[in-house]
Design a protein around this motif. Structure first.
Motif, short mmCIF file in Angstrom:
data_model
loop_
_atom_site.label_atom_id
_atom_site.label_comp_id
_atom_site.label_asym_id
_atom_site.label_seq_id
_atom_site.Cartn_x
_atom_site.Cartn_y
_atom_site.Cartn_z
N SER B 31 -100.75 17.77 -24.73
CA SER B 31 -101.29 16.68 -23.92
C SER B 31 -100.22 16.23 -22.92
O SER B 31 -99.14 15.81 -23.31
N ALA B 32 -100.52 16.37 -21.65
CA ALA B 32 -99.58 15.96 -20.60
C ALA B 32 -100.24 14.89 -19.74
O ALA B 32 -101.47 14.80 -19.67
N ASP B 33 -99.43 14.06 -19.11
CA ASP B 33 -99.96 13.09 -18.16
C ASP B 33 -100.24 13.79 -16.83
O ASP B 33 -99.56 14.75 -16.47
N TYR B 34 -101.23 13.29 -16.11
CA TYR B 34 -101.47 13.87 -14.79
C TYR B 34 -102.16 12.85 -13.88
O TYR B 34 -102.78 11.89 -14.37
N VAL B 35 -102.01 13.06 -12.60
CA VAL B 35 -102.79 12.33 -11.60
C VAL B 35 -103.19 13.33 -10.53
O VAL B 35 -102.45 14.27 -10.25
N VAL B 50 -102.71 8.87 -18.26
CA VAL B 50 -101.29 8.56 -18.51
C VAL B 50 -101.14 8.04 -19.95
O VAL B 50 -102.02 7.35 -20.47
N ARG B 52 -98.71 6.04 -21.01
CA ARG B 52 -98.13 4.70 -21.06
C ARG B 52 -98.51 3.97 -19.77
O ARG B 52 -98.79 4.63 -18.76
N MET B 54 -98.63 2.43 -16.25
CA MET B 54 -97.87 2.77 -15.05
C MET B 54 -98.41 1.97 -13.87
O MET B 54 -99.48 1.35 -13.96
N VAL B 95 -96.59 6.85 -8.22
CA VAL B 95 -96.97 6.50 -9.58
C VAL B 95 -95.69 6.38 -10.40
O VAL B 95 -94.90 7.32 -10.46
N TYR B 109 -93.55 9.66 -9.44
CA TYR B 109 -94.36 10.83 -9.14
C TYR B 109 -95.19 10.51 -7.91
O TYR B 109 -95.84 9.46 -7.85
#
Lengths: 457, 118
Positions: B31-35, B50, B52, B54, B95, B109
């Protein structure tokens, strides 16, 4: 040595060796070692018969030795036809063949104590463990060891057959063969040399001869620069240790019998081959420490027979093994990072087709999002368009705005993708008008570099 | 020193130590964060996931115009919408978690897209 203790030791080493290989593999979502993405796709082709050509990224001759892909196609039956999942476990398990063969050979030639030490050292050798996650060469090497044994016992035809089987797993069989051939020719045993080579010649003619019309398609030289960039720090750490210090000492102390002489010559041969990467990378220098390790294990096992310096030898074995175990714990992870995985999942849902990325990410993409086109294949030994490959790779390694602009103008990608291990994106941002539309990262606990997708305007 | 006794003991101990050490392998959590940005005309949608809380800062980002037009906290998974009006050029999304770091520390980011909405 007491028979019960011996059996116990062999079982403990065997089961521990399998655990060291299979436990990390079982806990990853994808295979450890990105070559498996290529092997899995090849196995899928083989499930419909032996393919003459490889269709991606552009059609070219299938020159890769067939045996591992056939085995993987067979093993995928147990994984519901999913060759990628089968590749997580098959090769790591098969990599135990080399220590087992070594156990047998040393037991027959030297004795059980030497065999046990050799089995132990090879089982936990970090070069074998890491190679066992992605390279069928480890099976070829076991077969080559069997060939050596038959040669040693003067059963030349069996040696030749084992070596032919080795060729069916690995190109590197040619290199192992040359050491054996060297010794046969040195003894002026020309008939034996011919008999030894005959089965391999038959296999090579059958496999490559039937594709001779396609051979011209492949350009196999890809420059030593690439290899310099691919060598890992840990490889540099171990190799000089083995090459520079240990083998010459063993060479001097063990130069007693035909057995020792063979492995001394083997070691010197691969030592020379190792440094050939300064000129050409065709001999796979990143596997050289593995070949050297086989010679090293043979010599160190043999050296145990001497009465002198026993405590030193034991100390050496223990410290070497401790270092191996530490290394094993630091390298066995899938090459596909979570941000790269998120990136591939996202891009597979987008409408654009042409993706430009560094070869490793491209290889993953071709497997996990097969509807996309990516002009670099991870099977970099056989590159359909060397110029394009070189252009792409340099773009991810060199800080050259001109090269970035040239690539985008010439190849018109829909997406330019930087994985979490790639660099050079700042050059892209500064050189060309692009939109940066996707970013993924992972903080666990420290935040690694982002994976990003750019779209040229 | 009797090697016939010492070697099996060392070998068994080291083998078991190696086997025990692999039990600490966790494998990667994928599981990775992304936008990512989705553009529909002058409507920009920032999709995010995300792990956490942000902050997203939206910037109009041209040579002669650099102004922050929106700042919003995000957490979990969702979509942030920004409608562009009377602007032609680059629009940037920063971000970051907490304060924007400076110097050698990690910068936010950043994503950016080009719009023509004059």
């Amino acid at each position: 040595m007491n028979r019960k203790i011996l059996v116990l030791c062999v079982l403990v080493i065997l089961l521990s060796g399998l655990a060291v290989r299979l436990v990390p593999a079982s806990r990853e979502k994808y295979p450890i070692g990105y070559d498996n993405f290529f092997h899995a796709r090849m196995a899928e082709l083989y499930s419909n018969g032996v393919p003459r050509t490889i269709p991606w990224p552009e059609e070219r001759a299938n020159l890769y030795p067939p045996s591992y892909h056939l085995l993987l196609a067979g093993a995928s039956v147990f994984f519901g036809g999913d060759a990628l999942q089968a590749s997580r476990f098959l090769l790591p398990a098969l990599s135990m063949l080399l220590p087992l063969t070594l156990l047998y050979v040393l037991a027959k030639i030297k004795g059980w104590r030497e065999a046990l030490v050799g089995f132990f050292l090879m089982t936990f050798n970090p070069f074998l463990i890491t190679a066992g996650y992605n390279s069928p060469e480890v099976v070829g090497l076991a077969l080559s060891l069997a060939a050596f044994y038959f040669l040693y016992k003067d059963r030349i035809l069996l040696a030749g057959l084992a070596q032919a089987a080795c060729f069916s797993f690995s190109f590197m069989a040619g290199v192992y063969s040359s050491v054996m051939l060297l010794l046969l020719l040195r003894g002026k045993r020309l008939k034996d040399a011919a008999l030894f080579l005959a089965p391999s010649a038959v296999f090579l003619l059958a496999w490559y001869g039937s594709r001779y019309d396609l051979l011209y398609q492949s350009t196999n030289f890809f420059g030593s620069k690439y290899v310099f960039m691919s060598l890992r720090d840990w490889l540099f750490l171990y190799s000089p240790f083995i090459l520079g210090a240990v083998i010459p000492v063993l060479f001097c102390s063990s130069y007693r019998s035909r057995f020792d002489r063979f492995w001394a010559v083997w070691s010197v041969f691969f030592l020379v081959a190792y440094f050939s990467f300064l000129v050409t990378p065709v001999l796979h220098p990143w596997r050289m420490p593995l070949y050297l390790s086989v010679g090293f294990v043979m010599l160190v096992s043999s050296a145990l027979r001497g009465a002198k310096g026993q405590a030193l030898k034991v100390l050496f074995i223990v410290s070497f093994t401790a270092a191996c175990i530490v290394t094993v714990n630091t390298v066995a992870h899938s090459s596909l990072t979570p941000p790269d995985d998120a990136l591939i999942q996202w891009i597979s849902g987008q409408s654009g087709q042409r993706v430009m990325s560094e070869y490793s990410l491209c290889g993953h993409l071709l497997t996990l999002a097969p509807q996309k086109s990516c002009n670099l294949d991870l099977y970099f030994e056989s590159i359909p368009d060397k110029q394009k490959w070189d252009d792409y790779e340099r773009m991810f390694w060199e800080y050259s705005p001109e090269l970035v602009r040239k690539n985008i103008n010439e190849y018109s990608p829909d997406y330019i993708v930087y994985g979490s291990r790639d660099w050079g994106r700042e050059i892209l941002e500064d050189s060309v008008n692009v939109s940066k539309v996707f970013v993924s990262w992972k903080c666990d606990p420290l935040c690694g570099q982002e994976a990003a997708v750019y779209v040229p305007r | 020193m009797n090697l016939d006794k010492l070697i099996p003991v060392l070998i068994v101990l080291c083998s078991l130590a190696a086997a025990a050490s692999v039990l600490s392998f966790k494998g990667q959590d994928y599981s990775a964060d992304y936008v990512y940005i989705q553009k529909t005309g002058c409507d920009l949608f920032l999709h995010y996931k995300v792990s956490r809380p942000m902050t997203v800062d939206v910037w109009l980002d041209e040579k002669d115009i650099k102004r922050r037009v929106m700042s919003q906290e995000i957490s979990g998974e969702g979509v942030l919408e920004y409608f562009v009006s009377s602007y032609s050029g680059r629009i940037r999304f920063d971000v970051y978690a907490g304060k924007i770091l400076k110097g050698s520390e990690r910068s936010p980011y950043t994503l950016y897209e080009w719009v023509d909405c004059k």
